[in-house]
Design a protein around this motif. Structure first.
Motif, short mmCIF file in Angstrom:
data_model
loop_
_atom_site.label_atom_id
_atom_site.label_comp_id
_atom_site.label_asym_id
_atom_site.label_seq_id
_atom_site.Cartn_x
_atom_site.Cartn_y
_atom_site.Cartn_z
N PHE A 173 34.54 26.89 39.57
CA PHE A 173 34.91 28.20 38.70
C PHE A 173 34.17 29.35 38.01
N ALA A 174 33.04 28.42 37.24
CA ALA A 174 31.72 29.42 36.77
C ALA A 174 30.96 29.69 37.88
N VAL A 175 31.26 29.81 38.79
CA VAL A 175 30.03 30.46 40.00
C VAL A 175 30.63 31.21 40.22
N ILE A 176 32.35 30.88 40.18
CA ILE A 176 33.28 32.86 41.03
C ILE A 176 32.74 33.37 39.84
N LEU A 177 33.61 33.13 38.60
CA LEU A 177 33.42 33.48 37.65
C LEU A 177 32.60 34.89 37.94
N THR A 178 30.97 34.32 37.73
CA THR A 178 29.52 34.47 37.57
C THR A 178 29.45 35.45 38.65
N LEU A 179 29.98 35.44 39.93
CA LEU A 179 29.22 36.11 40.61
C LEU A 179 30.50 37.01 40.04
N THR A 180 31.82 37.16 40.37
CA THR A 180 32.68 37.84 40.54
C THR A 180 32.04 39.03 39.55
N HIS A 181 31.69 39.04 38.50
CA HIS A 181 30.55 39.26 37.46
C HIS A 181 29.61 40.47 38.12
N ILE A 182 28.78 39.42 38.80
CA ILE A 182 27.92 40.17 38.99
C ILE A 182 28.28 41.00 40.48
N TYR A 183 29.58 41.25 41.29
CA TYR A 183 29.69 41.30 42.27
C TYR A 183 30.37 42.54 42.51
N THR A 184 31.35 43.13 41.60
CA THR A 184 32.72 43.84 40.84
C THR A 184 32.06 45.33 40.79
N PRO A 185 30.63 45.55 40.81
CA PRO A 185 30.22 46.84 41.14
C PRO A 185 30.21 47.52 42.13
N PHE A 186 29.45 45.93 43.26
CA PHE A 186 29.03 45.95 44.76
C PHE A 186 30.42 46.35 45.58
N VAL A 187 31.98 46.36 44.89
CA VAL A 187 32.97 46.79 45.75
C VAL A 187 33.54 48.15 44.99
N PHE A 188 33.13 47.94 42.94
CA PHE A 188 33.68 49.90 42.85
C PHE A 188 32.84 50.71 43.52
N LEU A 189 31.43 50.70 43.77
CA LEU A 189 30.39 51.57 44.10
C LEU A 189 31.48 52.84 45.18
N PRO A 190 31.36 51.89 46.55
CA PRO A 190 31.46 52.65 47.59
C PRO A 190 32.47 52.94 46.90
N ALA A 191 34.10 52.20 46.87
CA ALA A 191 35.08 52.80 46.68
C ALA A 191 35.58 53.79 45.80
N TYR A 192 34.12 54.16 44.60
CA TYR A 192 34.42 55.00 44.47
C TYR A 192 33.87 56.45 44.74
N ALA A 193 33.10 56.24 45.45
CA ALA A 193 32.72 56.81 46.58
C ALA A 193 33.52 57.91 47.57
N SER A 194 33.86 56.69 47.96
CA SER A 194 34.99 57.22 48.95
C SER A 194 36.53 58.22 47.46
N MET A 195 36.45 57.76 47.15
CA MET A 195 38.25 58.27 46.42
C MET A 195 37.59 59.48 45.60
N ALA A 196 36.50 59.59 45.18
CA ALA A 196 35.75 60.77 44.57
C ALA A 196 35.97 62.30 45.54
N HIS A 197 35.92 61.84 47.27
CA HIS A 197 36.08 62.64 48.29
C HIS A 197 36.63 63.19 48.30
N ILE A 198 38.27 62.41 47.99
CA ILE A 198 39.78 62.69 48.64
C ILE A 198 39.60 64.05 48.22
N PRO A 199 40.10 64.82 48.53
CA PRO A 199 40.55 66.04 48.10
C PRO A 199 41.64 66.33 47.18
N LYS A 200 41.70 66.83 46.16
CA LYS A 200 42.35 66.57 44.99
C LYS A 200 43.88 67.46 45.42
N ALA A 201 43.96 68.23 46.94
CA ALA A 201 45.23 69.12 46.83
C ALA A 201 46.20 68.07 47.72
#
Lengths: 323, 284
Positions: free
Chosen positions: B151-179
């Motif tokens: 549990f402790a390992v999962i918690l720690t690794l989730t904290h550490i690696y969530t930005p690694f999911v966030f960044l590419p997901a954010y980059a993709s979403m920011a590229h979607i045309p608002k229209a």
């Protein structure tokens, strides 16, 4: 107007302190083709986006069929939009794009199939159903964008400069298709453009916007024959603006040899030197520098020749008073 | 065009780099994995014994399975946190967009070790969390399961690696045309439906890339299990580390490393081909 579909009452909108729309009021009648005409920065697109529900007006109200729709989000308005660059979903096929709105409204699958297929047939695009938008030409994408909006049978269709991305020939062709489509479906169209000719060709009525103000809303004929402001007179067609606050269209200026014709009472007359003659197709435009410093244009039959000095006559009924 | 000799010349440094730091290590890993250990000596005798042990000894497969389960849990949690966060920051945050983006990024400036230690401090018997829970009266004695557990390992690794999911997901979403999002709403879709039918599919390549990062990096992690995993939180990399260290069984360590490497390469090439197909599908 008795069968008003949408009433825009005293709508204002600012972005970051800049007033984009100021106190705009107009009524859109059921089944009409209304064009919002204005130069870039006139607020025409903002007005369209407020009607669509993408922006909220700072002040004023929108009433549709008697119901207040100010607070209604875009997805709950019976209004559909054709976007300037079409905004087709790139990951969906043509069929899925057109079906999108019906699926969102939980229309039964069998009905979706018939309606999408008939929309495709109407646009003569049936064999494109399985394609993706990127595989279509600009004109084809335009038709799909129209089909995607119209298949929902909205009470009001908004079109945001939909023809601006097309080349000239295709644009004229699509104008005809749009007009025919509007007649066939009977759906009310609100069309935004900066192109006066396009507006005149298509519209039942035109609302001229300038710097966020509504200058005038009238039929194309009325706008041309009776512009109320100098801006409208010069924006719709060509106009000579006279120093006395009147306007006159070039085709209503008569060109004669000096002192050859008696000036009727109420008519106006100038004498001036011909500066140049511009070929304009079926007619020529002749530019005359008059003695009191004003320059007037007159439309004359093509290929005529004129003495260096001419007299210009305008009958009183052709003088348009401006406010 | 550049001359041939110039082209050859400029390609020497990268080739040297690749040879020295990638090809040679992998080659030696490959060779060593077929050697064996006799009385604390690595003997150059060819054998498949190491691979046999990997399959035959249940400890290795069990730890490998646990590592994969932990990595999968981390990936799922990081997706559940990172993707909605990317949606919120890119589409709904308004004027707080840049601030929120920076807040997600800032932890990446802090050393990985510091963050793992921080969780040790938080989860420990005398740690912040236990102290707080006892103080508030929810617990009467420190909860032991918090630290030194998967549990402790999962918690720690989730904290550490969530930005690694966030960044590419954010980059993709920011590229979607608002229209496109406006068109979806215009056609009657609720914001939730617009997310599932337009934003999610169009940002799927970025989301898959992020999930791959989270999974691969968690699978190979050994610091978090070492610091806070305890005996039940041991992961495959810890075994490799001990085989190359205290146990002095380089051949078995190499065999296990190669297996993980092959697993990861297969995974990355699969997700890459899926990503490419999605991108082409969108652009075709």
């Amino acid at each position: 107007m008795s069968d008003a579909l949408l009433t825009v009452a005293r709508v204002s909108k600012s972005f970051a302190g800049t007033k984009v729309l100021q106190d705009v009021s107009l009524t859109i009648a059921n089944g009409e083709f209304l064009t919002i005409l204005g130069e870039s920065g006139s607020g025409k697109t903002t007005l369209l986006r407020i009607i669509a529900g993408f922006e909220r007006a700072d002040n004023g109200t929108l009433t549709m069929n008697g119901n207040d729709i100010d607070r209604l989000p875009a997805n709950r308005r019976n209004v559909n939009t054709v976007f300037q660059h079409y905004a087709l979903f790139p990951h969906l096929t043509v069929f899925e794009n057109i079906a999108y709105g019906l699926r969102a409204k939980k229309v039964p699958a069998s009905e979706i199939k018939t309606r999408v297929e008939s929309a495709l047939a109407q646009m003569r695009m049936s064999e494109m159903a399985a394609r993706r938008p990127a595989q279509l030409s600009g004109g084809q994408q335009q038709r799909i964008a129209l089909a995607r909006a119209l298949v929902n049978r909205p009470a009001l269709l908004l079109l945001d400069e939909p023809l601006s991305a097309l080349d000239a020939t295709l644009r004229v062709h699509m104008q005809g298709e749009l007009k025919a489509l509007q007649r066939e479906t009977g759906i009310t169209f609100v069309f935004v453009t900066h192109d006066q000719e396009e507006a005149i060709t298509l519209s039942d009525r035109i609302a001229v916007l300038r710097n966020g103000h509504l200058e005038q809303i009238d039929t194309p004929r009325e706008l041309y024959n009776r512009p109320r402001t100098a801006y409208v007179a010069a924006f719709i067609g060509k106009a000579n603006l006279l120093p006395n606050g009147m306007a006159v269209r070039p085709e209503n200026v008569q060109v004669v040899a000096p002192a050859s014709v008696p000036v009727a009472s109420g008519s106006q007359s100038w004498t001036g030197t011909v500066k140049r003659i511009v070929f304009a197709g079926a007619s020529d435009l002749i530019e005359v520098d008059c003695s009191d410093g004003i320059i007037l244009n007159a439309r004359v039959p093509s290929g005529g020749s004129y003495p260096p000095t001419v007299q210009l006559l305008v009958a009183s009924e052709h003088l348009i008073p401006l406010s | 065009m550049y001359s041939r000799s110039y082209q050859r010349l400029v390609s020497i440094p990268p080739l040297l780099w690749v040879t020295a730091f990638l090809l040679l290590p992998y080659a030696s890993l490959f060779l060593i994995s077929f050697w064996q250990v006799h009385s604390q000596q690595i003997v150059h005798q060819w054998t498949l014994h190491n691979y046999g042990q990997l399959v035959g000894n249940p400890v290795y497969l069990e730890v490998l399975g646990r590592s994969a389960r932990i990595a999968a849990s981390v990936t799922i949690l990081a997706l559940l946190l990172g993707v909605p966060l990317a949606y919120f920051v890119s589409m709904r945050a308004g004027r707080f967009k840049n601030l929120l983006y920076q807040l997600v990024i800032i932890p990446l400036w802090v050393s990985y070790l510091v963050r793992a230690y921080a969780w040790k401090t938080i989860l420990g018997g005398n740690g912040v969390l236990n102290t707080l829970l006892i103080h508030v009266g929810i617990l009467h004695q420190p909860a032991a399961f918090l630290l030194y557990s998967p549990f402790a390992v999962i918690l720690t690794l989730t904290h550490i690696y969530t930005p690694f999911v966030f960044l590419p997901a954010y980059a993709s979403m920011a590229h979607i045309p608002k229209a496109l999002i406006e068109a979806s709403g215009d056609l009657g879709a609720s914001p939730f439906r617009s997310f599932w039918k337009v934003i999610f599919p169009l940002s799927l390549p970025g989301i898959i890339a992020g999930a791959t990062f989270a999974f691969v990096l968690s699978l190979g992690d050994f610091i978090a299990p070492l610091l806070i995993g305890g005996p039940n939180g041991i992961m495959i990399s810890n075994i490799v580390v001990s085989l190359f260290g205290a146990a002095y069984d380089w051949p078995l360590g190499s065999a296990i490393s190669l297996c993980i490497l092959i697993l990861v390469v297969v995974l990355i090439s699969t997700t890459e081909s899926v990503e490419r197909r999605l991108r082409l599908g969108g652009a075709r």
